[in-house]
Motif scaffolding. Structure first.
Motif, mmCIF file in Angstrom:
data_model
loop_
_atom_site.group_PDB
_atom_site.id
_atom_site.type_symbol
_atom_site.label_atom_id
_atom_site.label_comp_id
_atom_site.label_asym_id
_atom_site.label_seq_id
_atom_site.Cartn_x
_atom_site.Cartn_y
_atom_site.Cartn_z
ATOM 1 N N UNK A 235 1.081 -1.129 0.294
ATOM 2 C CA UNK A 235 -0.217 0.064 -0.085
ATOM 3 C C UNK A 235 0.861 1.555 -0.533
ATOM 4 N N UNK A 236 0.220 2.417 -0.150
ATOM 5 C CA UNK A 236 0.904 3.927 -0.329
ATOM 6 C C UNK A 236 0.053 4.326 0.969
ATOM 7 N N UNK A 237 0.538 5.053 1.794
ATOM 8 C CA UNK A 237 -0.212 5.605 3.194
ATOM 9 C C UNK A 237 -0.914 6.849 2.656
ATOM 10 N N UNK A 238 -2.446 5.952 3.384
ATOM 11 C CA UNK A 238 -3.086 7.104 2.852
ATOM 12 C C UNK A 238 -2.676 8.811 3.423
ATOM 13 N N UNK A 239 -3.284 9.859 3.054
ATOM 14 C CA UNK A 239 -3.442 11.452 2.844
ATOM 15 C C UNK A 239 -4.052 12.087 3.137
ATOM 16 N N UNK A 240 -4.241 12.761 3.748
ATOM 17 C CA UNK A 240 -5.508 13.708 4.495
ATOM 18 C C UNK A 240 -5.323 14.615 3.326
ATOM 19 N N UNK A 241 -4.759 15.074 2.179
ATOM 20 C CA UNK A 241 -5.499 15.723 0.607
ATOM 21 C C UNK A 241 -5.978 15.066 0.233
ATOM 22 N N UNK A 242 -6.196 13.052 0.656
ATOM 23 C CA UNK A 242 -7.390 12.560 0.266
ATOM 24 C C UNK A 242 -8.628 13.067 1.359
#
Length: 602
Positions: A235-242
């Protein structure tokens, strides 16, 4: 004297004791899934050892670290420093070393734009030639302070689609500097962690930070896992941009855990600057907190960061006027664009959050804020240097005494507003990723503002003086009750009894006192609090009598001619009411010691 003396040197411990309701299983002695061959070579202790670590370390892969002028801080240096090696400080260029190694470290670089600023300045295709890359390179063709500060400001506004000088949006940032663009840095971080992970000796735990800053409210979460790089690369870390809503993060954790087998831990950090949104009664979507919210939050967020460089988040004098030690390392700045200061009377402090959790539990049947307490650094220097005599500051802007009277770039705060803190103590069977993370899962952890005080805390209904003072206190503590972080169910109206033992940091100051902080739900449905002095050094009978002060303001030295090297007690709540929900946690205070700002001044 707060600006000159670390008058507390305090440790904070979370242990929730429930006086009625569903009985919880004591899983402190559950067997852990370990590789058989690996376990045979690793020192294990079924009664557990305390391991010290930092779950919140940033390097130059974090966009703010790079833009604040520390591009040379690397995960490699961070791990070597945590292991006790001498390194060259990324901020000062001087040699720097911990007085004692740590046992584990989480490099929690911001997932947002992870590593992208460094790749932009390396003219990396697909990053430097995007709309965002071209805009930033036009503003600051070379990584120079003035231009990079402008880029930092633009990112903070663009991330939440607020007006900014470059007319960039969160969609631009995700498309140009996010998504698969961060995979290179993420996988490099993973490889470095794998190289430094030494089961039984040092745990390099893979993680990141999800950095929501909703309207200036700090809702950041540090996320980490016990699994190795093969899982993390899925996975790629989830971000607050999403999404800047924690519920979206929890949904992502649900999905990703089910898909990959990762056992995530998410830890909210320094709620003192969350502007009332860290322990809310209303969700970010405007809906009231409900049982589903409470259960999902408790699934992932079993602990909270109660102390770090940006101040102490235990409580505040405005919230706890009868607590004489409430004003410790108070940090009243926020990350709001307009400089709005946080209102301390809002639910921004952990004690208030714990009390609010009791109130919500009565309404919902589930407590969304039943939390263990941890400390960590949030260092943006690339090294976890948070000892009062060895403090490296928050970041480049406050790395030296000469810079600390000046603004840090974080609101209107100055360097000396920062606190030299903190660490987390973890009671685990062995120093492995799995055992360390399992301790977080059962909340058998505690926070310290720096001193490595050894602290045991057990709750039960059948402890005796012989148990507390005997050679088998720890075994008895587990056999007849629960450790810190555990739940108790009262079955016959009997008051709980607590066994507490605190031992000074071998290289630190003597102890002043041990306190128990209790919160409970009154008959009116409102939560209340009380602080009890349960053990005092010397022959004092009343906590109002101060321990004294040996600090020399001219030399910055102190002596251990006062206080105690160890404090132990068996304490029963004299005000116990079996009809009331309650929590208890321990606070251990050192004798006065010199704050780093006093040493700076000298």
């Amino acid at each position: 004297m707060k600006n000159y003396l670390n008058v507390l040197g305090l440790i904070l411990l979370g242990s929730l004791v429930i006086s009625c309701g569903d009985e919880k299983k004591n899983d402190s002695e559950e067997s852990l899934a370990e590789n058989e061959a690996e376990t045979a070579e690793i020192k294990t202790n079924p009664l557990k050892e305390v391991y010290w670590g930092d779950t919140h370390q940033h390097t130059g892969n974090s966009f703010d670290v790079y833009l604040f002028g520390t591009p040379n801080s690397t995960p490699e240096t961070a791990y070597r420093f945590a292991k006790g090696e001498e390194v060259v400080s990324p901020t000062t260029g001087e040699k720097w070393q911990l007085s004692k190694p740590l046992d584990f470290l989480v490099i929690a670089d911001h997932a947002e734009l992870l590593g992208s600023i460094a790749l932009m300045y390396k003219d990396t295709p697909g990053i430097a030639d995007t709309k965002t890359g071209k805009t930033f390179l036009e503003i600051s063709p070379e990584p120079e302070e003035e231009g990079m500060q402008k880029i930092y400001d633009i990112i903070n506004y663009a991330a939440f689609d607020q007006p900014n000088d470059a007319n960039l949006t969160s969609k631009d940032l995700i498309g140009d500097f996010g998504g698969d663009k961060v995979r290179m840095a993420w996988e490099a971080n993973i490889e470095t962690a794998e190289a430094h992970n030494e089961p039984g000796k040092f745990s390099a735990i893979i993680g990141w930070e999800w950095t929501s800053n909703n309207g200036g409210a700090n809702l950041h979460r540090v996320v980490f896992m016990p699994q190795d790089g093969d899982v993390a690369k899925q996975f790629i870390p989830y971000t607050a941009l999403e999404s800047d809503d924690p519920e979206s993060l929890w949904d992502w954790l649900d999905e990703t855990s089910a898909r990959t087998g990762a056992d995530f831990v998410a830890i909210p950090h320094n709620p003192n600057i969350s502007i009332g949104l860290m322990f809310p009664e209303v969700r970010l979507n405007g809906q009231p907190i409900d049982e589903a919210y409470a259960k999902q939050r408790m699934k992932w967020e079993k602990n909270v960061e109660i102390t770090q460089i940006k101040g102490d988040s235990e409580t505040h004098p405005a919230l706890s006027p009868n607590d004489e030690f409430a004003d410790f390392e108070t940090y009243d700045f926020a990350l709001t664009p307009d400089g709005t200061r946080p209102d301390p009377t809002m639910a921004d402090y952990v004690r208030t959050g714990l009390m609010r959790g009791l109130e919500l539990e009565k309404k919902l049947g589930t407590n969304p804020y039943k939390l263990g307490l941890i400390g960590s650094s949030d260092s943006h220097t690339g090294i976890s240097a948070v000892e009062e005599t060895n403090f490296a500051g928050k970041g480049q802007h406050d790395a030296t005494p000469e810079q600390r009277p000046h603004p840090t770039g974080l609101g209107s705060s100055k360097g000396w507003d920062m606190g030299a803190a903190g660490w987390v103590g973890v009671w685990a069977k062995s120093n492995t990723r799995q055992d360390i993370v399992d301790a977080f899962q059962r909340r058998e952890v505690y926070a310290t503002t720096g001193p490595r005080i050894t602290l045991r805390f057990f709750g039960g209904f059948d402890y005796s003086e012989a148990d507390a003072n005997g050679n088998n206190m720890v075994q008895t503590g587990y056999d007849k009750g629960v450790p810190m972080g555990g739940d108790l169910k009262n079955t016959d109206g009997k008051a709980p009894t607590f066994m507490i033992a605190a031992m000074k940091d071998p290289d630190g100051a003597n102890l002043d006192r041990v306190q128990v902080i209790k919160g409970w739900l009154g008959a009116d449905g409102k939560s209340k609090e009380k602080v009890y002095d349960v053990a005092l050094s010397g022959d004092r009978k009343d906590g109002s009598e101060k321990v004294g002060n040996t600090v020399d303001l001219e030399t910055g030295k102190y002596t251990n001619s006062i206080g105690a090297s160890e404090l132990k007690t068996l304490w029963t709540d004299p005000d116990f009411d079996a009809s009331q929900r309650a929590f208890y946690y321990v606070r251990v205070l050192e004798i006065p010691t010199p704050r780093y700002s006093l040493l700076d001044a000298i």
